[in-house]
Each structure stands twice: as structure tokens, then as C-alpha cells.
Design a protein around this motif. Structure first.
Motif, PDB file in Angstrom:
ATOM      1  N   ASP A  38       0.851  -1.188   0.000  1.00 21.16           N
ATOM      2  CA  ASP A  38       0.000   0.000   0.000  1.00 21.16           C
ATOM      3  C   ASP A  38       0.886   1.237   0.000  1.00 21.16           C
ATOM      4  O   ASP A  38       2.105   1.154   0.088  1.00 21.16           O
ATOM      5  CB  ASP A  38      -0.910  -0.014   1.230  1.00 21.16           C
ATOM      6  CG  ASP A  38      -2.213   0.732   1.003  1.00 21.16           C
ATOM      7  OD1 ASP A  38      -2.268   1.611   0.120  1.00 21.16           O
ATOM      8  OD2 ASP A  38      -3.176   0.447   1.717  1.00 21.16           O
ATOM      9  N   THR A  39       0.273   2.402  -0.049  1.00 25.47           N
ATOM     10  CA  THR A  39       1.022   3.650  -0.047  1.00 25.47           C
ATOM     11  C   THR A  39       1.450   4.027   1.366  1.00 25.47           C
ATOM     12  O   THR A  39       0.803   3.650   2.346  1.00 25.47           O
ATOM     13  CB  THR A  39       0.178   4.802  -0.623  1.00 25.47           C
ATOM     14  OG1 THR A  39      -0.923   5.039   0.240  1.00 25.47           O
ATOM     15  CG2 THR A  39      -0.299   4.487  -2.036  1.00 25.47           C
ATOM     16  N   ALA A  54       1.295   6.972   2.583  1.00 26.04           N
ATOM     17  CA  ALA A  54       0.293   7.883   3.135  1.00 26.04           C
ATOM     18  C   ALA A  54      -0.808   7.128   3.871  1.00 26.04           C
ATOM     19  O   ALA A  54      -1.319   7.597   4.891  1.00 26.04           O
ATOM     20  CB  ALA A  54      -0.305   8.746   2.027  1.00 26.04           C
ATOM     21  N   VAL A  55      -1.151   5.945   3.394  1.00 25.22           N
ATOM     22  CA  VAL A  55      -2.185   5.135   4.037  1.00 25.22           C
ATOM     23  C   VAL A  55      -1.610   4.380   5.235  1.00 25.22           C
ATOM     24  O   VAL A  55      -2.227   4.305   6.290  1.00 25.22           O
ATOM     25  CB  VAL A  55      -2.811   4.148   3.027  1.00 25.22           C
ATOM     26  CG1 VAL A  55      -3.693   3.128   3.720  1.00 25.22           C
ATOM     27  CG2 VAL A  55      -3.601   4.908   1.974  1.00 25.22           C
ATOM     28  N   THR A  56      -0.444   3.797   5.080  1.00 22.92           N
ATOM     29  CA  THR A  56       0.088   2.913   6.120  1.00 22.92           C
ATOM     30  C   THR A  56       0.867   3.614   7.228  1.00 22.92           C
ATOM     31  O   THR A  56       0.921   3.108   8.355  1.00 22.92           O
ATOM     32  CB  THR A  56       1.004   1.840   5.504  1.00 22.92           C
ATOM     33  OG1 THR A  56       2.067   2.484   4.793  1.00 22.92           O
ATOM     34  CG2 THR A  56       0.236   0.930   4.581  1.00 22.92           C
ATOM     35  N   ARG A  57       1.439   4.763   6.935  1.00 26.22           N
ATOM     36  CA  ARG A  57       2.315   5.419   7.923  1.00 26.22           C
ATOM     37  C   ARG A  57       1.660   5.628   9.291  1.00 26.22           C
ATOM     38  O   ARG A  57       2.284   5.330  10.313  1.00 26.22           O
ATOM     39  CB  ARG A  57       2.846   6.742   7.382  1.00 26.22           C
ATOM     40  CG  ARG A  57       3.852   7.374   8.314  1.00 26.22           C
ATOM     41  CD  ARG A  57       4.433   8.634   7.733  1.00 26.22           C
ATOM     42  NE  ARG A  57       5.428   9.187   8.628  1.00 26.22           N
ATOM     43  CZ  ARG A  57       6.000  10.345   8.445  1.00 26.22           C
ATOM     44  NH1 ARG A  57       5.706  11.083   7.392  1.00 26.22           N
ATOM     45  NH2 ARG A  57       6.886  10.794   9.305  1.00 26.22           N
ATOM     46  N   HIS A  90      -0.523   3.909  10.794  1.00 23.94           N
ATOM     47  CA  HIS A  90      -0.646   2.615  11.458  1.00 23.94           C
ATOM     48  C   HIS A  90       0.714   2.053  11.862  1.00 23.94           C
ATOM     49  O   HIS A  90       0.836   1.410  12.903  1.00 23.94           O
ATOM     50  CB  HIS A  90      -1.405   1.639  10.561  1.00 23.94           C
ATOM     51  CG  HIS A  90      -2.743   2.174  10.137  1.00 23.94           C
ATOM     52  ND1 HIS A  90      -3.770   2.395  11.030  1.00 23.94           N
ATOM     53  CD2 HIS A  90      -3.205   2.576   8.923  1.00 23.94           C
ATOM     54  CE1 HIS A  90      -4.817   2.886  10.385  1.00 23.94           C
ATOM     55  NE2 HIS A  90      -4.489   3.003   9.107  1.00 23.94           N
ATOM     56  N   VAL A 132       2.381  13.326   5.640  1.00 18.17           N
ATOM     57  CA  VAL A 132       1.662  12.073   5.389  1.00 18.17           C
ATOM     58  C   VAL A 132       2.541  11.030   4.716  1.00 18.17           C
ATOM     59  O   VAL A 132       2.083   9.953   4.346  1.00 18.17           O
ATOM     60  CB  VAL A 132       0.364  12.293   4.570  1.00 18.17           C
ATOM     61  CG1 VAL A 132      -0.620  13.129   5.348  1.00 18.17           C
ATOM     62  CG2 VAL A 132       0.661  12.873   3.205  1.00 18.17           C
ATOM     63  N   THR A 138       4.611  11.493   1.866  1.00 18.49           N
ATOM     64  CA  THR A 138       4.673  11.602   0.419  1.00 18.49           C
ATOM     65  C   THR A 138       5.783  12.563   0.038  1.00 18.49           C
ATOM     66  O   THR A 138       6.011  13.559   0.707  1.00 18.49           O
ATOM     67  CB  THR A 138       3.323  12.107  -0.128  1.00 18.49           C
ATOM     68  OG1 THR A 138       2.305  11.208   0.295  1.00 18.49           O
ATOM     69  CG2 THR A 138       3.303  12.184  -1.625  1.00 18.49           C
TER      70      THR A 138
END
Length: 129
Positions: free
Chosen positions: A10-11, A13-16, A18, A94, A96
């Protein structure tokens, strides 16, 4: 995070969030180089898959035939925004890494992505349903 997924790609931005909260364990990144916000996490290439690279990206595309003056004006405005300190910071927060480019650079990038992923799709036999 509920223990149902064993692995995911995944990206950042989505996983960081967590990963930072300890809900996910990051074992590799898909970029060619280690990321500044995860300097201790090796790349997939470092773990035995030389040349592996898979990055998410965003870009602005316009309809074919858009006047070059319009393209140039939009590209200049977008690059100014991307290079601004405020936008750089928001993206960094985030996970990126924003990158400004010329229209020629972006065109070359798109052609390379199309060739690379087109080959992977053809070799795998993936079909759109």
C-alpha cells in the motif's frame, strides 16, 4: 490490523499512521531508495529483488489537443504550488515526496510507466473484467 491480513502492498500515506501507532509492521518499501521517514526499513530491491520499484504517483492530465499555452500555464502554476514550503510540509507529514517536473519529464515518465506495467500485465495474463 485486526489480524486478518498477512501482507499488503500500500502507499506510505495510508500505512504510515498505522506503522507509527504500532498496528502494522513495515518490512520493506517499494521505492529504489530508502525513505527519509523510514530510514531503517530496507527496499524490496535490497531484500533480493534487484530493480524492483513500485511507487504511487499523482499527476495532472489534460485532454489531447489542449493548447500548449494552456498546458504550460497550468504546469507552471502546479509546479509553483508543489514547490511551496506549505505543500512540501503537508505532503511530508503524510509520507509523500512531492516532485515537480516539466511536461516533457512527465511525458517520459508516463511512457516508461506504460511500457513497464504494460509488459507486466501482458506477461501475467491479467484481463479486465
Amino acid at each position: 490490523m485486526a489480524g486478518n491480513v498477512q501482507v499488503a502492498l500500500d502507499t506510505v500515506a495510508v500505512t504510515r499512521p498505522h506503522v507509527d501507532a504500532g498496528r502494522l509492521r513495515l518490512i520493506a518499501v517499494g521505492s529504489l531508495e530508502r525513505l527519509p521517514f523510514f530510514p531503517d526499513t530496507p527496499t524490496i530491491a535490497e531484500q533480493g529483488f534487484p530493480g524492483f520499484e513500485a511507487n504511487a504517483w499523482l499527476g495532472m492530465l489534460l485532454p489531447a489537443g489542449t493548447p500548449s499555452e494552456t498546458v504550460d500555464r497550468l504546469a507552471a502554476a502546479l509546479n509553483k504550488i508543489v514547490r511551496s514550503e506549505a505543500v512540501q510540509q503537508k505532503f511530508a507529514n503524510v509520507g509523500t515526496l512531492p516532485k515537480a517536473s516539466t511536461t516533457a519529464e512527465f511525458d517520459s515518465f508516463l511512457k516508461a510507466e506504460y511500457a513497464r506495467w504494460g509488459k507486466a500485465i501482458a506477461e501475467s495474463g491479467i484481463k479486465a473484467d
